[in-house]
Enzyme design. Sequence first.
Site, short mmCIF file in Angstrom:
data_model
loop_
_atom_site.label_atom_id
_atom_site.label_comp_id
_atom_site.label_asym_id
_atom_site.label_seq_id
_atom_site.Cartn_x
_atom_site.Cartn_y
_atom_site.Cartn_z
N HIS A 334 0.88 -1.37 0.05
CA HIS A 334 0.07 0.07 -0.01
C HIS A 334 0.96 1.41 -0.05
O HIS A 334 0.20 2.33 0.00
CB HIS A 334 -0.93 -0.22 1.28
CG HIS A 334 -1.87 1.01 1.21
ND1 HIS A 334 -2.30 1.84 0.42
CD2 HIS A 334 -2.69 1.40 2.47
CE1 HIS A 334 -3.10 2.68 0.74
NE2 HIS A 334 -3.38 2.44 1.91
N LYS A 413 -26.87 -1.25 -3.73
CA LYS A 413 -27.09 0.28 -4.16
C LYS A 413 -28.16 0.62 -4.87
O LYS A 413 -28.70 1.72 -4.74
CB LYS A 413 -25.65 0.39 -5.27
CG LYS A 413 -25.65 1.63 -5.79
CD LYS A 413 -24.22 1.73 -6.72
CE LYS A 413 -24.30 0.74 -7.69
NZ LYS A 413 -22.92 0.61 -8.48
N SER A 422 -27.32 9.05 -1.05
CA SER A 422 -26.08 8.56 -1.35
C SER A 422 -25.63 7.18 -0.85
O SER A 422 -25.76 7.12 0.48
CB SER A 422 -24.99 9.43 -0.91
OG SER A 422 -23.64 8.95 -0.70
N TYR A 446 -12.97 7.00 10.94
CA TYR A 446 -12.54 7.58 9.77
C TYR A 446 -13.04 7.04 8.34
O TYR A 446 -13.15 5.63 8.39
CB TYR A 446 -10.90 7.02 9.65
CG TYR A 446 -9.81 7.25 8.69
CD1 TYR A 446 -10.13 6.81 7.61
CD2 TYR A 446 -8.96 8.20 9.18
CE1 TYR A 446 -9.09 6.84 6.71
CE2 TYR A 446 -7.90 8.50 8.11
CZ TYR A 446 -7.96 7.88 6.79
OH TYR A 446 -7.07 8.32 5.83
N SER A 448 -12.02 7.07 4.32
CA SER A 448 -11.06 7.58 3.36
C SER A 448 -11.79 8.49 2.38
O SER A 448 -12.87 7.68 1.77
CB SER A 448 -10.18 6.43 2.66
OG SER A 448 -9.30 5.88 3.70
N THR A 459 -5.37 10.79 0.11
CA THR A 459 -6.35 10.70 0.73
C THR A 459 -6.51 11.75 1.64
O THR A 459 -5.61 12.27 2.28
CB THR A 459 -6.61 9.41 1.56
OG1 THR A 459 -5.54 9.43 2.43
CG2 THR A 459 -6.56 8.34 0.51
#
Length: 621
Positions: A334, A413, A422, A446, A448, A459
């Site tokens: 990463h 979705k 959303s 948190y 991202s 980010t």
Amino acid sequence: MVRRNYVAAAAPSPISQKPTVPYPVDTSVGPLLRYQKSLPRLPVPALSETLEKYLKSVRAITNDDEYTKTQAIVAEFQKPGGLGEELHKRLLEKANDPNVINWLEEWWNEVAYFGYRDPIVVNVSYFYAYKDDKLRKYPVARAAAIVTAALEFRRLIVEQQLEPEYAKNLPLCMDSYKWMFNACRYPKKPSDFELTFDPATNNHMTVIRKNKFFIVDLVKDGIQLSTAEIESQLRKIYELAGNTKDPAIGVLTTENRDNWTDYRELLLAAGSNEQLLKKIESSVFALCLDDTSPVTRDEISHACWVGDGRNRYFDKSLQFIVFENGRAGFCGEHSSMDGTPTCRLNDFVCDVIAKNKINHGSPNVRSNLPEPEQLHFTLNNDVLDAIAKAESNFDSLVAKHDLRVLSYQGYGKNGIKTLGFSPDAYVQMIIQLAYYKMYGVCRSTYESAQTRKFAHGRTEVCRSTSVDSVNWVKAMEDPKVPLEVKADLGRKAIKSHVKYMSEAVEGRGCDRHLFGLRMSLRPGEEKPAIFTDPIYIKSTHWYLSTSQLSSEYFVGYGWGEVVPDGYGIAYQVNANVLSFNVVSMHLNNQQMCHYLREAADEMKEVFEHAQAKEGRVPAKL
């Protein structure tokens, strides 16, 4: 120590054609980089804006006395002519330096990744687990097709023919794609580094089987190997590897980075191993042929995430993994590249194979293909002792963790959109409600937010816990609150989250700016009270570290928690399914999955009821 697994941000939607972009085109390069020179720089928000946003976010997790004290600390920091103003001035000077492309980049890469010394396994690396390939149930067939598809994606990058990604008709930075293929991270004290190798002269892949490393040249006489030829080479590797395992050199990459630095020196000193390592490091990618057969979502996710730690080389940017039963997935390093590029890569690989949109080449295998080259490392007692220590440390580390996958089949979705929300913000509220159900309190969260609309952007943090989300989850758990009120508060919470995310992707969250101010301190300068305030520490202790990346071809996606008393919750928002990957240090993940399911069910009930009360036809989720 706080872990640094800030994996990804919600992936941009796939595009069918290039949108109209208000940036000039650089015709000296291919489509991949056509907008790179036109991308704006990452902004530095106004100090007052950041501090106001920070105070608003911490109000959700503080009582009145705590908040009053933090207000006073922030006011002192913001005082005209004070240190806050001076640090902001220094940061602006760096941001406006013509030689600096992105003011955050060097600091962030160092603090969050290369200078981070804990093992990258669990703490940094991440995975995708693929759906089954019904036409390729045998591992060699599955692996060969994956290699061919990945090579086509590589070709598009090398030739700069890959179309950039876009968000709202604006191109995203494609610079990090240079770290995708032929790349490797290197251990070094006090900070690691990454190298890339020339794709024109390095057309070989690393294949790992039974802890043994093999090199397969993917080009012969100027012609790329066909899928049939790759499959033939992989069959030879199965034969060469046999049924016994070699000492697991790959497990050294799972170690603490300082330990791995020392162990690599031992490996180099043991014999002629440097050139063997370089073949691995310079290879296009690694292909791991595991001898296990994971079946459940939990099993394949865990196997892609960490495996047994032996049949891997975790410093490689890309590791494709194929199991004995033909199942497959991916593990990513990463440090220099976030999840959106590799999500696109893996979605592409799965898509072109599933839709037969890839040229597999001739079914005939050339008779003059060279044998796969096995790398025979020279190992002495020092190296063998290091391997034994690394194995023990890896097993201990992984044993401290639990991974569970919830595949929520109630809706996805499409259903969320019929409610007018959303999808990402809606799922964030599922997570907020689930955590409150389990713990009876709201804590820092948190998510991202990608900032790739800016040059070399990575980010920002979207702080998901807000005053509005706290009011809503409390109402949801109060049976006296009418459903209509719960729906109204839910809409407000979702709207608040959308607003914060919209600002974060514009580079106007509060966390990266505060980080930049902190990094602008000079040696010997005392750290301002804002950064030692218990509320600042509390607000950046991410009990919930979350992120969305989605593909209809994945049955799993995830990574680890970032604090010992928290969860890493990676999620996918697919058309008709919501998937949650829950990792923690045995904090009752099964219960968390139960509450996630319960929260999704209850939100459906509340918002369908609201539709009916408003005279709209309830959505069929």
